[in-house]
Design a protein around this motif. Structure first.
Motif, mmCIF file in Angstrom:
data_model
loop_
_atom_site.group_PDB
_atom_site.id
_atom_site.type_symbol
_atom_site.label_atom_id
_atom_site.label_comp_id
_atom_site.label_asym_id
_atom_site.label_seq_id
_atom_site.Cartn_x
_atom_site.Cartn_y
_atom_site.Cartn_z
ATOM 1 N N ASP A 89 0.811 -1.212 0.000
ATOM 2 C CA ASP A 89 0.000 0.000 0.000
ATOM 3 C C ASP A 89 0.846 1.264 0.000
ATOM 4 N N THR A 90 2.001 1.217 0.666
ATOM 5 C CA THR A 90 2.874 2.391 0.747
ATOM 6 C C THR A 90 4.305 2.005 0.422
ATOM 7 N N ASP A 91 5.107 3.006 0.055
ATOM 8 C CA ASP A 91 6.526 2.768 -0.187
ATOM 9 C C ASP A 91 7.206 2.237 1.066
ATOM 10 N N GLU A 92 6.843 2.809 2.218
ATOM 11 C CA GLU A 92 7.488 2.441 3.464
ATOM 12 C C GLU A 92 7.230 0.977 3.817
ATOM 13 N N HIS A 93 5.998 0.535 3.625
ATOM 14 C CA HIS A 93 5.683 -0.852 3.964
ATOM 15 C C HIS A 93 6.372 -1.820 3.004
ATOM 16 N N ALA A 94 6.449 -1.458 1.736
ATOM 17 C CA ALA A 94 7.146 -2.308 0.775
ATOM 18 C C ALA A 94 8.631 -2.415 1.122
ATOM 19 N N GLU A 95 9.232 -1.293 1.538
ATOM 20 C CA GLU A 95 10.639 -1.322 1.946
ATOM 21 C C GLU A 95 10.832 -2.248 3.144
ATOM 22 N N TRP A 96 9.900 -2.210 4.089
ATOM 23 C CA TRP A 96 9.982 -3.067 5.268
ATOM 24 C C TRP A 96 9.867 -4.539 4.870
#
Length: 339
Positions: A233-240
Motif C-alpha cells: 500500500d505504501t513505499d514504506e511498507h514495501a521497503e519493510w
C-alpha cells in the motif's frame, strides 16, 4: 516505427522458490505455492515457474518436476514450468521422461527452462552423483535432451517414453553471456536472471539478440527478464517487507550457512556499513513500493531491457502479503483478469 514497451503490452509471469519461512515446514511452503499459483491464474499471469535448488533449508522446490506436477494439477490454464532445471545435475533422458510425462498429463501447459549452473555447492553436486564439468558439457547435454523429444525414429537405441514427439518448449536460462549466445544461435527463447545478476543484464540481452538465428521455434528473439519486485500500500511498507530479501543476500555475503526465510527486520541493527552497502548494491535494481512507485519502476525496467516478458520473484515472509503484492502488480499490468 518501434513502440516503447511498457506494462500492459508485455507478459507478466511468476518465479517461485517455494519459500520455507522461519517457523514453517516444506509442507506449508508447497501448499502456499499452489495457493499462489491458483490466484495467479485468476489474475492473468502467463506462467508459473519453480526453480531447482538443493541443500537449502529455505527452498522447497528441489524436486522441481514433482512441484511442477503439484502446481499444474491444481490449476487449469496457467503455464507451469522450470526456472530452471539445472541440467548438469541430471541425465538428459531422465529430464526428457519427466517433462514428457508432465506434458502428457497437462498438454500444452508445460515449459522446460534449463540452466547450466549446479544450483548447489560442490559437496551437494557430488551427493547428486553427477560429473563435475562446471557446465562445460552443457551444449552436448542440451542436444542429447532435444534429441529425446524428436519424433520416433526406428534407429534410436534409447527412447524417451513419454517424451519423444512431444512439443515441450525449451528455454535457456542464464546469468551471464554463455546461455545468451547459445540460445541465440539455436533460436530458442532466453530468460535472464537479472534479479540476482543485474550487472550482466544488458550485455547478455544484447548478445542474445545479436546472435539470434531464426529457427523452427522462433522467427525473432524472445527475452524474458527476471526482477525482484514487491508492491504494498505504501513505499514504506514495501521497503519493510523487502528486508526479508536483504537478509538473504546479507547471509550470502557473509558466507553463512543457508537458513529458512526470515521475517522483516532492520538490517542496520546487525549489519555493518560495508555489508549494508554490498547488499543494497546487489539489490539496486529491486523494485519496491506503492502501486504507483512499482508501476513507474517496472515501466522503466521494461523500457531499459526491451523485455518481451517479465518474470517476478517476490521474496516476502508473510504469505498473505506475498499474495497481495502479486495481485497489486497484476492490477497494474494485466488487463483481462479472470476474476
Amino acid at each position: 516505427m518501434t513502440t516503447t514497451k511498457k506494462l500492459g503490452n508485455v507478459k507478466l509471469s511468476i518465479l517461485d522458490l517455494a519459500p520455507i519461512v522461519e517457523g514453517s515446514t516444506a509442507s506449508d511452503a508447497l501448499r502456499n505455492s499452489l495457493d499462489l499459483a491458483q490466484h495467479a491464474e485468476k489474475w492473468g499471469y502467463t506462467r508459473y515457474w519453480v526453480a531447482e535448488h538443493h541443500s537449502m533449508p529455505g527452498i522447497a522446490s528441489s524436486a522441481t518436476s514433482l512441484v511442477i506436477g503439484h502446481i499444474a494439477g491444481g490449476t487449469s490454464t496457467i503455464r507451469v514450468g522450470s526456472g530452471g532445471i539445472m541440467l548438469p545435475n541430471h541425465a538428459p533422458l531422465v529430464i526428457a521422461e519427466q517433462f514428457g510425462t508432465l506434458e502428457s498429463l497437462y498438454p500444452g501447459r508445460i515449459d522446460l527452462g534449463l540452466g547450466r549452473a549446479p544450483g548447489s555447492d560442490r559437496q551437494t553436486m557430488m551427493a547428486l552423483r553427477r560429473d563435475l564439468y562446471g557446465g562445460e558439457n552443457f551444449p552436448a547435454m542440451l542436444e542429447e535432451l532435444r534429441g529425446f523429444f524428436r519424433g520416433p525414429e526406428s534407429e534410436k537405441a534409447v527412447r524417451a517414453v513419454p517424451g519423444e514427439g512431444l512439443d515441450v518448449p525449451i528455454w535457456l536460462l542464464g546469468s551471464s553471456d554463455f546461455s545468451a549466445r547459445l540460445a541465440g544461435e539455436l533460436g530458442l527463447p532466453f530468460g535472464f536472471a537479472s534479479h540476482f545478476s543485474p550487472d550482466f543484464t544488458l550485455p547478455a540481452l544484447d548478445i542474445y539478440r545479436s546472435s539470434f538465428k531464426p529457427s523452427a521455434y522462433l522467427d525473432k528473439p524472445y527475452a524474458m527478464v527476471g526482477v525482484n519486485a514487491i508492491a504494498a500500500d505504501t513505499d514504506e511498507h514495501a521497503e519493510w517487507l523487502g528486508t526479508t530479501l536483504e537478509q538473504q543476500f546479507l547471509n550470502l555475503i557473509r558466507g553463512g550457512v543457508p537458513r529458512k526465510i526470515q521475517p522483516p527486520a532492520d538490517l542496520e541493527g546487525f549489519a555493518n556499513p560495508y555489508e549494508l552497502t554490498a547488499v543494497r548494491n546487489q539489490l539496486r535494481t529491486a523494485i519496491k513500493g506503492s502501486p504507483q512507485t512499482v508501476e513507474a519502476k517496472l515501466n522503466a525496467f521494461i523500457e531499459q531491457t526491451d523485455a518481451d516478458e517479465v518474470i517476478i520473484n517476490c521474496a516476502i515472509y508473510d504469505h498473505q502479503e506475498r499474495l497481495k503484492s502479486y495481485e497489486l502488480i497484476a492490477q497494474l499490468g494485466l488487463s483481462g483478469s479472470k476474476e
